[in-house]
Design an enzyme around this catalytic site. Structure first.
Site, short mmCIF file in Angstrom:
data_model
loop_
_atom_site.label_atom_id
_atom_site.label_comp_id
_atom_site.label_asym_id
_atom_site.label_seq_id
_atom_site.Cartn_x
_atom_site.Cartn_y
_atom_site.Cartn_z
N LEU A 1 -2.03 5.08 -2.99
CA LEU A 1 -2.94 6.17 -2.62
C LEU A 1 -2.16 7.48 -2.59
CD1 LEU A 1 -5.24 4.97 0.29
CD2 LEU A 1 -5.93 5.74 -1.96
N LEU B 1 0.84 -1.21 0.00
CA LEU B 1 0.00 0.00 0.00
C LEU B 1 0.87 1.26 0.00
CD1 LEU B 1 -2.65 -1.07 2.69
CD2 LEU B 1 -2.87 -1.12 0.22
N PRO B 2 1.62 1.49 -1.07
CA PRO B 2 2.42 2.71 -1.14
C PRO B 2 1.49 3.93 -1.12
CG PRO B 2 2.96 1.20 -2.93
CD PRO B 2 1.75 0.68 -2.26
N HIS B 3 1.93 4.99 -0.45
CA HIS B 3 1.08 6.16 -0.35
C HIS B 3 1.92 7.40 -0.07
CE1 HIS B 3 1.46 4.40 3.67
NE2 HIS B 3 1.42 5.64 4.11
N GLY B 4 1.31 8.53 -0.33
CA GLY B 4 1.98 9.78 -0.05
C GLY B 4 1.08 10.96 -0.33
#
Length: 154
Positions: A102, A64-67
Site C-alpha cells: 500500500l 503488508l509492506p506500506h509507505g
C-alpha cells in the site's frame, strides 16, 4: 472504501518469481511505479525504510509492506501471489507468499490506516488466503481480492 478503490487489475501479479524479500519488494515497486508514475527506486526506498522499523510480514504467509510517497494523490495497492514463498522475517517466522503493498500520499494518515485495516481484514481470513493462493491468473486474484468481502470479514 473497498479494495477495488485501492487495487486495479494492472496492480496484480500472479506467480511472481522472487528468490528473496528484496527481489519481491523490487518487483512490486516496479509494478507500483507504473501505476503511480513515480520512480521505482523511490518506492523501493520507502518500502525498505518501513521494513527497517520492523518486518511487515504479519504471519500466515502474508506481508503488508506500506509507505507514504510525496506527490501521490490517492492510495494505491499492488498485490502479488508468489510462485514460491520467501523468507520475510515475519512475526511467525513463516515464509511469505501473499504480499499486498500500500502506497499513500504523504498527508493521508487516517486514510492510510483505514486502507491497511481493510487489506488486513481480508488477508487475516483463512478462506480468503486460501482462495488467493488457489487463483490461477492475475484476473482471478483481482476478482477474489475485490469481491464483496462480507463472507471474508470477521
Amino acid at each position: 472504501m473497498g479494495l477495488d478503490d485501492l487495487l486495479s487489475p494492472q496492480g496484480v501479479i500472479h506467480n511472481l518469481r522472487a528468490r528473496c524479500k528484496r527481489e519481491a519488494l523490487q518487483a512490486l515497486a516496479e509494478a507500483a511505479s507504473r501505476l503511480v508514475n513515480r520512480p521505482a527506486t523511490e518506492i523501493m526506498e520507502t518500502l525498505l525504510e518501513r521494513e527497517q522499523l520492523g518486518s511487515t510480514g504479519v504471519g500466515d504467509g502474508v506481508a503488508l509492506p506500506h509507505g507514504k510517497i510525496e506527490g501521490l494523490n490517492k492510495i494505491v495497492g499492488v498485490m502479488a501471489q508468489l510462485e514460491t514463498p520467501v523468507s520475510f522475517d515475519a512475526v511467525d517466522d513463516q515464509p511469505v507468499d501473499l504480499i499486498f503493498v500500500l502506497l499513500a500520499p504523504a498527508n493521508a494518515t487516517a486514510a492510510h490506516l483505514k486502507a491497511l485495516a481493510k487489506v488486513s481484514r481480508l488477508l487475516r481470513d483463512s478462506d480468503a488466503r486460501n482462495a488467493l493462493r488457489g487463483a490461477d491468473t492475475a484476473e482471478a486474484l483481482f476478482a477474489i481480492a475485490t469481491s464483496d468481502q462480507k463472507h471474508f470479514a470477521a
